[in-house]
Write a protein that holds these residues in place. Structure first.
Motif, PDB file in Angstrom:
ATOM      1  N   MET A   1       0.842  -1.189   0.000  1.00 47.64           N
ATOM      2  CA  MET A   1       0.000   0.000   0.000  1.00 47.64           C
ATOM      3  C   MET A   1       0.881   1.243   0.000  1.00 47.64           C
ATOM      4  O   MET A   1       1.811   1.365   0.784  1.00 47.64           O
ATOM      5  CB  MET A   1      -0.883  -0.028   1.252  1.00 47.64           C
ATOM      6  N   THR A   2       0.616   2.148  -0.900  1.00 49.62           N
ATOM      7  CA  THR A   2       1.316   3.423  -0.944  1.00 49.62           C
ATOM      8  C   THR A   2       0.539   4.424  -0.095  1.00 49.62           C
ATOM      9  O   THR A   2      -0.642   4.655  -0.352  1.00 49.62           O
ATOM     10  CB  THR A   2       1.435   3.940  -2.392  1.00 49.62           C
ATOM     11  N   PRO A   3       1.190   4.992   0.926  1.00 51.19           N
ATOM     12  CA  PRO A   3       0.462   5.909   1.809  1.00 51.19           C
ATOM     13  C   PRO A   3       0.123   7.223   1.110  1.00 51.19           C
ATOM     14  O   PRO A   3       0.811   7.651   0.189  1.00 51.19           O
ATOM     15  CB  PRO A   3       1.441   6.155   2.958  1.00 51.19           C
ATOM     16  N   SER A   4      -0.947   7.825   1.557  1.00 55.12           N
ATOM     17  CA  SER A   4      -1.322   9.153   1.090  1.00 55.12           C
ATOM     18  C   SER A   4      -0.650  10.166   2.017  1.00 55.12           C
ATOM     19  O   SER A   4      -0.798  10.089   3.241  1.00 55.12           O
ATOM     20  CB  SER A   4      -2.840   9.309   1.145  1.00 55.12           C
ATOM     21  N   VAL A   5       0.109  11.090   1.443  1.00 52.85           N
ATOM     22  CA  VAL A   5       0.865  12.062   2.236  1.00 52.85           C
ATOM     23  C   VAL A   5       0.462  13.474   1.834  1.00 52.85           C
ATOM     24  O   VAL A   5       0.362  13.784   0.643  1.00 52.85           O
ATOM     25  CB  VAL A   5       2.387  11.898   2.028  1.00 52.85           C
ATOM     26  N   LYS A   6       0.227  14.332   2.825  1.00 50.30           N
ATOM     27  CA  LYS A   6      -0.066  15.746   2.581  1.00 50.30           C
ATOM     28  C   LYS A   6       0.835  16.584   3.481  1.00 50.30           C
ATOM     29  O   LYS A   6       0.848  16.394   4.706  1.00 50.30           O
ATOM     30  CB  LYS A   6      -1.523  16.080   2.908  1.00 50.30           C
ATOM     31  N   ILE A   7       1.604  17.492   2.881  1.00 49.68           N
ATOM     32  CA  ILE A   7       2.417  18.426   3.672  1.00 49.68           C
ATOM     33  C   ILE A   7       1.476  19.503   4.216  1.00 49.68           C
ATOM     34  O   ILE A   7       0.821  20.212   3.454  1.00 49.68           O
ATOM     35  CB  ILE A   7       3.536  19.069   2.815  1.00 49.68           C
ATOM     36  N   LEU A   8       1.420  19.617   5.523  1.00 52.44           N
ATOM     37  CA  LEU A   8       0.539  20.590   6.168  1.00 52.44           C
ATOM     38  C   LEU A   8       1.264  21.892   6.483  1.00 52.44           C
ATOM     39  O   LEU A   8       0.671  22.965   6.442  1.00 52.44           O
ATOM     40  CB  LEU A   8      -0.051  19.998   7.454  1.00 52.44           C
ATOM     41  N   GLN A   9       2.565  21.785   6.817  1.00 55.65           N
ATOM     42  CA  GLN A   9       3.338  22.979   7.155  1.00 55.65           C
ATOM     43  C   GLN A   9       4.813  22.715   6.902  1.00 55.65           C
ATOM     44  O   GLN A   9       5.311  21.615   7.141  1.00 55.65           O
ATOM     45  CB  GLN A   9       3.127  23.339   8.632  1.00 55.65           C
ATOM     46  N   SER A  26       0.479  14.894   7.119  1.00 54.58           N
ATOM     47  CA  SER A  26      -0.431  13.796   7.438  1.00 54.58           C
ATOM     48  C   SER A  26      -0.089  12.639   6.510  1.00 54.58           C
ATOM     49  O   SER A  26       0.303  12.835   5.358  1.00 54.58           O
ATOM     50  CB  SER A  26      -1.892  14.222   7.279  1.00 54.58           C
ATOM     51  N   ILE A  27      -0.231  11.425   7.047  1.00 54.07           N
ATOM     52  CA  ILE A  27       0.078  10.218   6.286  1.00 54.07           C
ATOM     53  C   ILE A  27      -0.867   9.110   6.740  1.00 54.07           C
ATOM     54  O   ILE A  27      -1.241   9.054   7.909  1.00 54.07           O
ATOM     55  CB  ILE A  27       1.561   9.807   6.475  1.00 54.07           C
ATOM     56  N   THR A  28      -1.247   8.264   5.797  1.00 52.60           N
ATOM     57  CA  THR A  28      -2.069   7.118   6.181  1.00 52.60           C
ATOM     58  C   THR A  28      -1.155   6.007   6.683  1.00 52.60           C
ATOM     59  O   THR A  28      -0.136   5.707   6.063  1.00 52.60           O
ATOM     60  CB  THR A  28      -2.905   6.603   4.992  1.00 52.60           C
ATOM     61  N   ASP A  29      -1.493   5.433   7.823  1.00 51.17           N
ATOM     62  CA  ASP A  29      -0.670   4.346   8.364  1.00 51.17           C
ATOM     63  C   ASP A  29      -1.091   3.013   7.745  1.00 51.17           C
ATOM     64  O   ASP A  29      -1.978   2.961   6.886  1.00 51.17           O
ATOM     65  CB  ASP A  29      -0.714   4.324   9.892  1.00 51.17           C
ATOM     66  N   LYS A  30      -0.474   1.920   8.187  1.00 51.06           N
ATOM     67  CA  LYS A  30      -0.731   0.607   7.582  1.00 51.06           C
ATOM     68  C   LYS A  30      -2.156   0.109   7.815  1.00 51.06           C
ATOM     69  O   LYS A  30      -2.610  -0.816   7.143  1.00 51.06           O
ATOM     70  CB  LYS A  30       0.282  -0.409   8.087  1.00 51.06           C
ATOM     71  N   HIS A  31      -2.865   0.726   8.757  1.00 49.89           N
ATOM     72  CA  HIS A  31      -4.249   0.348   9.023  1.00 49.89           C
ATOM     73  C   HIS A  31      -5.225   1.267   8.282  1.00 49.89           C
ATOM     74  O   HIS A  31      -6.435   1.134   8.448  1.00 49.89           O
ATOM     75  CB  HIS A  31      -4.539   0.390  10.524  1.00 49.89           C
ATOM     76  N   GLY A  32      -4.714   2.210   7.517  1.00 53.53           N
ATOM     77  CA  GLY A  32      -5.562   3.127   6.760  1.00 53.53           C
ATOM     78  C   GLY A  32      -5.969   4.368   7.517  1.00 53.53           C
ATOM     79  O   GLY A  32      -6.711   5.196   6.994  1.00 53.53           O
ATOM     80  N   ALA A  33      -5.483   4.526   8.744  1.00 55.66           N
ATOM     81  CA  ALA A  33      -5.817   5.705   9.544  1.00 55.66           C
ATOM     82  C   ALA A  33      -4.881   6.854   9.177  1.00 55.66           C
ATOM     83  O   ALA A  33      -3.707   6.646   8.884  1.00 55.66           O
ATOM     84  CB  ALA A  33      -5.694   5.392  11.030  1.00 55.66           C
ATOM     85  N   GLU A  34      -5.414   8.059   9.189  1.00 56.08           N
ATOM     86  CA  GLU A  34      -4.596   9.240   8.909  1.00 56.08           C
ATOM     87  C   GLU A  34      -3.996   9.752  10.210  1.00 56.08           C
ATOM     88  O   GLU A  34      -4.706   9.973  11.184  1.00 56.08           O
ATOM     89  CB  GLU A  34      -5.451  10.329   8.252  1.00 56.08           C
TER      90      GLU A  34
END
Length: 193
Positions: A1-9, A26-34
């Motif tokens: 699974m490729t995590p979803s990453v968003k630069i917040l600051q 923010s990044i999604t972990d291996k369980h799909g949680a952000e």
């Protein structure tokens, strides 16, 4: 699974020599949680390195210079034997390594071969290092080398390849890029190909 990453600051912590940033993302972990995390990343730009080798003589050109980070982390003299290298600045990797080779070693080489590129310390440094090999001969020596900046004091060394390779196990060569280049030469039988 490729995590979803968003630069917040993105916050600059230091810009003295290069730039040290603090990123909140923010990044999604291996369980799909952000999850939201913060990390620091040192941006010193990308670089290039080269193993200069002479097939007929079975020799390599390396350098020795003082490296403060090694001194403050247990290298009593601070001196390090390493392959020629430098930052890209505004050059492409091939032009950079040709320039650095002449400045540091005094050899003007025309043919270089890229062998791979590597994130050298991906936990904290953004740098990608481009690795090259290039043959040299003594008629390509155009100056003494040693660097062009007044704060550079680089000694140019020529070693028999087997001696240089043995210096890894002896603890005399402790620079990662140099070890990788010497191992590449050994694995690819560079002197017998």
């Amino acid at each position: 699974m490729t995590p979803s990453v968003k630069i917040l600051q993105k916050e600059i912590l230091s810009a003295n020599w290069y730039k040290l940033y603090k990123y909140t993302f923010s990044i999604t972990d291996k369980h799909g949680a952000e999850v939201t995390l913060s990390r620091e990343a040192y941006d010193r730009g990308n670089g290039a390195t080269i193993l200069l080798y002479n097939k007929q003589q079975r020799t390599v050109i390396l350098t020795r210079q003082f490296r403060l980070p090694t001194f403050v982390n247990g290298n009593d003299s601070g001196m390090l034997i390493e392959a020629c290298a430098g930052l890209l600045d505004l050059d492409n990797p091939e032009d950079c390594i040709r320039r650095e080779t002449e400045e540091e070693t005094g050899y003007r080489i025309s043919h270089v071969k890229k062998i791979f590129d590597v994130y050298m310390s991906p936990g904290s440094v953004t740098e990608i290092l481009y690795f090259f090999i290039g043959e040299y001969s003594h008629d390509q020596k155009v100056n003494e080398g040693g660097g062009v900046d007044e704060d550079e004091d680089i000694e140019v060394l020529e070693y028999d390849f087997e001696k240089a390779y043995g210096m890894i196990a002896a603890g005399e060569i402790r620079d990662a890029k140099t070890i990788m280049l010497l191992q590449y030469a050994k694995l690819h039988d560079l002197f017998n190909s």
